[in-house]
Scaffold this active site. Structure first.
Site, short mmCIF file in Angstrom:
data_model
loop_
_atom_site.label_atom_id
_atom_site.label_comp_id
_atom_site.label_asym_id
_atom_site.label_seq_id
_atom_site.Cartn_x
_atom_site.Cartn_y
_atom_site.Cartn_z
N GLU A 164 0.80 -1.23 0.00
CA GLU A 164 0.00 0.00 0.00
C GLU A 164 0.84 1.28 0.00
O GLU A 164 0.74 2.10 0.92
CB GLU A 164 -0.95 0.00 1.20
CG GLU A 164 -1.94 -1.16 1.18
CD GLU A 164 -2.95 -1.13 2.33
OE1 GLU A 164 -2.77 -0.33 3.26
OE2 GLU A 164 -3.90 -1.92 2.28
N GLU A 347 -5.38 -8.49 0.69
CA GLU A 347 -6.00 -8.13 1.98
C GLU A 347 -7.49 -7.92 1.77
O GLU A 347 -7.91 -7.22 0.85
CB GLU A 347 -5.43 -6.83 2.56
CG GLU A 347 -4.06 -6.98 3.16
CD GLU A 347 -3.54 -5.69 3.81
OE1 GLU A 347 -4.35 -4.85 4.26
OE2 GLU A 347 -2.31 -5.52 3.83
O1 IFM Z 1 -3.93 -3.15 9.24
C1 IFM Z 1 -3.92 -2.58 7.97
C2 IFM Z 1 -2.76 -3.13 7.15
O2 IFM Z 1 -1.55 -2.93 7.80
C3 IFM Z 1 -2.72 -2.47 5.80
N1 IFM Z 1 -4.00 -2.53 5.15
C4 IFM Z 1 -5.16 -2.15 5.90
C5 IFM Z 1 -5.20 -2.87 7.22
C6 IFM Z 1 -6.46 -2.44 8.02
O3 IFM Z 1 -6.45 -1.08 8.28
#
Ligand code: IFM
Length: 437
Positions: A164, A347
């Site tokens: 990210e 994710e």
């Molecule tokens: O916890 C985070 C992760 O580190 C990166 N993506 C989003 C998740 C939830 O906020």
């Protein structure tokens, strides 16, 4: 639940600073998150990642939880300050030993190790020298990738360079709610370009050391335009360019889009070729869509973000919108066509205020509904032709959620932080059964 193709990769994700703890052992140096979390007022509950889930010492127990879940892959991140305590120089063997143990334990349990090289924990000395605003950090990142792949390149099954970069640029360098806490607004663009350049250089470094596929994990949020004026349309396009295209167009060979803040002076000849080095997988992190409309007069931003009505909400107050995942996957396919490599959802998950009941069980039906909806939405996109080859739940464990500290629980497994007791939630059993089927 519809069928999935054989070989589809089911996994769960975590990141180093959110779970490992042990921040001062075996030669680990300080990261920007150690510094930031220890500053008063930065984290809502005043906590730090000093202990987190103590995964550094409990990784065998956590690998057993993964084995019980039956996942075919585990996505974790490697802490750069364990490998290079100051961000430069030779590898710290004791730091790499930890990941050696973890990777070997995963392989012994039949689980593919999927390693992310950078999940926001930059070595503090590199930040002191300018962090990702400095071009040199990209070269340092490639050096770290080389050292790490030299040790683990024979066993990691998928490498992810950055996690990210949009969120790291925006929250870390743009508005300062994440480490390193800089508030540069649109002057943060060098942190975008240098992360992408670092990614491209790291791809080359990894290719020289491993035959395993290489990816990046981007955060995406489909834009829901609120209002129907030309100004609303322009605002939605500006937000889309910033969040969804700035980190993907150049990666897939399109060059930078016309995005707010983009500063061509930072881009040197040849950079765009470096950062467009072919990748094998595009990691997609999706949580929710974003409502956008035209800004008020005088706003420093070319858009205004507005809450979306009509959706259930998580404990983070994020709207639950599985259809957004389908829309996003279709949009990526439509936008990039044949240039889009196979996608893995790296994710997907949600925070709820889960707590054990009187019998010690943790029932989380909202998470099951959330995951069920998102898996189905992804499957629909696949049926429409989007090449999706994997899905990872965020997260295996409840963990330290950055500026929210321990107040947001994303895990399939509940963690009682004072005792470090792990209790699989009902969503753990649900996901295990899905993977089995
Ligand atoms: O916890 C985070 C992760 O580190 C990166 N993506 C989003 C998740 C939830 O906020």
């Amino acid at each position: 639940m519809p069928d999935f193709p054989a070989g589809f990769r089911w996994g769960v994700s975590t990141s180093a600073y959110q779970i490992e703890g042990a921040t001062t052992v075996d030669g680990r140096g300080p990261s920007i998150w150690d510094t930031f979390a220890h500053e008063a007022g930065r984290i809502v509950d005043g906590s730090t990642g000093d202990q987190a889930c103590d995964h550094y010492h409990r990784h065998a127990e956590d690998t057993a939880l993964l084995a019980g879940l039956g996942v075919s892959a585990y996505r974790f991140s490697i802490a750069w300050p364990r490998v290079q305590p100051t961000g430069t120089g030779p590898a710290n063997a004791a730091g790499l030993d930890f990941y050696d143990r973890l990777v070997d334990g995963l392989l012994a349990a039949g689980i593919d190790p999927v390693a992310t090289l950078f999940h926001w924990d930059l070595p503090q000395p590199l930040e002191d020298a300018g962090g990702w605003l400095q071009r040199d950090t990209a070269a340092r990142f490639a050096e770290y990738a080389d050292l790490t792949a030299t040790r683990l390149g024979d066993r990691v099954k998928l490498w992810i360079t950055l996690n990210e970069p949009f969120i790291h640029m925006t929250l870390g360098y743009g508005i300062g709610t994440h480490a390193p806490g800089r508030m540069l607004l649109f002057d943060a663009f060098p942190a975008a370009h240098h992360q992408l350049l670092g990614h491209g250089l790291a791809v080359a470094a990894l290719r020289a050391r491993t035959a395993s596929p290489v990816a990046i994990a981007n955060n995406y949020s489909p834009v829901r335009q609120v209002g129907d004026t030309d100004a609303d349309r322009a605002a939605a396009q500006a937000y889309d360019a910033l969040h969804n295209r700035l980190f993907t167009d150049p990666l897939l060979g399109r060059g930078y889009p016309d995005a707010p803040g983009l500063d061509p002076a930072v881009i040197r000849d040849g950079d765009l070729d470096v950062l467009a080095a072919p990748i094998d997988v595009l990691g997609v992190n999706y949580y929710n869509p974003t409502g956008v409309r035209a800004p008020e007069e005088g706003s420093p931003l070319p858009f205004e973000m507005v809450p979306l009505d009509g959706y259930p909400r998580t404990a983070f107050d994020w709207p639950v919108a599985p259809d957004g995942l389908r829309e996003l996957l279709r949009q990526l396919h439509h936008r990039y066509g044949d240039a889009l490599p196979p996608v893995q959802v790296t994710e997907s998950g949600c925070a709820y205020d889960d707590a054990p009941d009187a019998q010690g069980r943790v029932d989380d039906p909202e998470r099951i509904a959330y995951l069920d909806g998102h898996v189905r939405a992804m499957r629909e996109a696949m049926a429409e032709g989007v090449p999706v080859t994997g899905y990872f739940v965020w997260s295996l464990l409840d963990n330290w959620e950055w500026a929210e500290g321990f107040t947001k629980r994303f895990g399939l497994v509940h963690v009682d932080y004072p005792t470090q007791r792990r209790t699989p939630k009902s969503s753990y059993a649900w996901f295990r059964d899905l993977v089995r089927r």
